[in-house]
Design a protein around this motif. Structure first.
Motif, PDB file in Angstrom:
ATOM      1  N   LEU A  69      -2.308  -8.951  25.923  1.00  0.00           N
ATOM      2  CA  LEU A  69      -1.817  -8.804  24.551  1.00  0.00           C
ATOM      3  C   LEU A  69      -2.534  -9.802  23.653  1.00  0.00           C
ATOM      4  CD1 LEU A  69       2.024  -8.463  25.215  1.00  0.00           C
ATOM      5  CD2 LEU A  69       0.502  -6.693  24.317  1.00  0.00           C
ATOM      6  N   PRO A  70      -2.835  -9.415  22.413  1.00  0.00           N
ATOM      7  CA  PRO A  70      -3.497 -10.345  21.501  1.00  0.00           C
ATOM      8  C   PRO A  70      -2.540 -11.447  21.047  1.00  0.00           C
ATOM      9  CG  PRO A  70      -2.897  -8.351  20.335  1.00  0.00           C
ATOM     10  CD  PRO A  70      -2.571  -8.113  21.781  1.00  0.00           C
ATOM     11  N   ALA A 107       1.024 -10.916  19.146  1.00  0.00           N
ATOM     12  CA  ALA A 107       1.247  -9.478  19.351  1.00  0.00           C
ATOM     13  C   ALA A 107       2.591  -9.061  18.779  1.00  0.00           C
ATOM     14  CB  ALA A 107       1.197  -9.146  20.840  1.00  0.00           C
ATOM     15  N   TYR A 108       2.620  -7.861  18.221  1.00  0.00           N
ATOM     16  CA  TYR A 108       3.875  -7.298  17.728  1.00  0.00           C
ATOM     17  C   TYR A 108       4.355  -6.280  18.758  1.00  0.00           C
ATOM     18  CZ  TYR A 108       7.278  -4.854  14.810  1.00  0.00           C
ATOM     19  OH  TYR A 108       8.423  -4.282  14.316  1.00  0.00           O
ATOM     20  N   CYS A 123       2.541 -13.551  26.853  1.00  0.00           N
ATOM     21  CA  CYS A 123       2.069 -13.754  25.475  1.00  0.00           C
ATOM     22  C   CYS A 123       3.127 -14.560  24.717  1.00  0.00           C
ATOM     23  CB  CYS A 123       1.807 -12.412  24.794  1.00  0.00           C
ATOM     24  SG  CYS A 123       1.108 -12.566  23.134  1.00  0.00           S
ATOM     25  N   ALA A 147       3.991 -13.795  21.083  1.00  0.00           N
ATOM     26  CA  ALA A 147       4.411 -12.431  20.706  1.00  0.00           C
ATOM     27  C   ALA A 147       5.638 -12.461  19.809  1.00  0.00           C
ATOM     28  CB  ALA A 147       4.707 -11.602  21.954  1.00  0.00           C
ATOM     29  N   PRO A 193       0.974  -1.612  12.503  1.00  0.00           N
ATOM     30  CA  PRO A 193       0.441  -1.614  13.869  1.00  0.00           C
ATOM     31  C   PRO A 193       1.382  -2.300  14.865  1.00  0.00           C
ATOM     32  CG  PRO A 193      -1.272  -2.191  12.307  1.00  0.00           C
ATOM     33  CD  PRO A 193       0.023  -2.169  11.539  1.00  0.00           C
ATOM     34  N   ASP A 208       1.404  -3.586  18.813  1.00  0.00           N
ATOM     35  CA  ASP A 208       0.529  -3.865  19.951  1.00  0.00           C
ATOM     36  C   ASP A 208       1.068  -3.284  21.248  1.00  0.00           C
ATOM     37  OD1 ASP A 208      -1.639  -5.546  18.753  1.00  0.00           O
ATOM     38  OD2 ASP A 208       0.113  -6.730  18.142  1.00  0.00           O
ATOM     39  N   LYS A 265      -0.773   0.736  19.798  1.00  0.00           N
ATOM     40  CA  LYS A 265      -1.984   0.516  20.596  1.00  0.00           C
ATOM     41  C   LYS A 265      -1.742   0.782  22.076  1.00  0.00           C
ATOM     42  CE  LYS A 265      -3.699  -2.772  17.256  1.00  0.00           C
ATOM     43  NZ  LYS A 265      -3.790  -4.177  16.902  1.00  0.00           N
ATOM     44  N   ARG A 266      -0.596   0.336  22.604  1.00  0.00           N
ATOM     45  CA  ARG A 266      -0.238   0.538  24.010  1.00  0.00           C
ATOM     46  C   ARG A 266       1.241   0.908  24.086  1.00  0.00           C
ATOM     47  NH1 ARG A 266      -2.238  -4.259  23.544  1.00  0.00           N
ATOM     48  NH2 ARG A 266      -4.425  -4.529  23.931  1.00  0.00           N
TER      49      ARG A 266
END
Length: 171
Positions: free
Chosen positions: A19-20, A23-24, A43, A46, A122, A124, A149-150
């Motif tokens: 996860l970036p 992350a959301y 994360c 997050a 967006p 995540d 995204k996922r």
């Protein structure tokens, strides 16, 4: 149920991913918070919106968020559904609690939140484990899923409902 959840999430790592930073995450069907704890472990930065309608499970979710000192987690005592409404909920205090629109006695009224309205930016990671409501929710949210995204989707259906599974996979 607890041992099964611990095994799936922490041993089998069903939510493991990169996860970036910041992350959301939207966790639909957070139960007692094992998924939230795991996602914050992989994360820490997050930002998590966790939804759990079952009163007993929600209480444990809040206690777990507090006892683990988790930051940037918003817990909502609400079901994820295809509209904002009040629903009848069969509260088992377990992983099997579910929405039951035909329930007259023995259930509790719960607030329902429309997933589509949460997909206005967006996401995540979207986790959906909502004990049989996933078909209606995915169908309603189809034109907003591009924001995700996922996604992890646990489908709860019977063999004779395989057309619903196929339709969700097509969406």
């Amino acid at each position: 149920e607890l041992m099964h959840g611990l095994k799936e999430i922490f041993a089998e790592k069903i939510y493991d991913q990169a996860l970036p930073e910041n992350a959301y995450v939207i966790d639909c069907g957070a139960n007692i918070g094992l998924s939230v704890i795991y996602l914050k472990k992989i994360c820490p930065s997050a930002r998590i919106q966790a939804f759990e309608p079952d009163p007993a499970n929600f209480s444990l979710l809040q206690k777990n968020i507090s006892s683990f000192g988790l930051q940037n987690v918003e817990a909502h005592q609400a079901a994820i559904w295809k509209d904002d409404s009040i629903l009848m909920f069969e509260s088992a205090g377990s992983m099997g609690s579910s929405i039951n629109p035909e329930l007259n006695d023995g259930g509790v009224e719960v607030k329902a939140v429309r997933l589509k309205n949460l997909l206005d930016r967006p996401v995540d990671f979207l986790k959906i484990d909502i004990e049989g409501a996933e078909y209606e929710v995915i169908k309603d949210s189809a034109d907003s899923l591009h924001q995700v995204k996922r996604m992890f989707l646990e489908y709860h259906g019977r063999f004779e409902q395989n057309n619903e599974l196929l339709e969700m996979l097509n969406i």
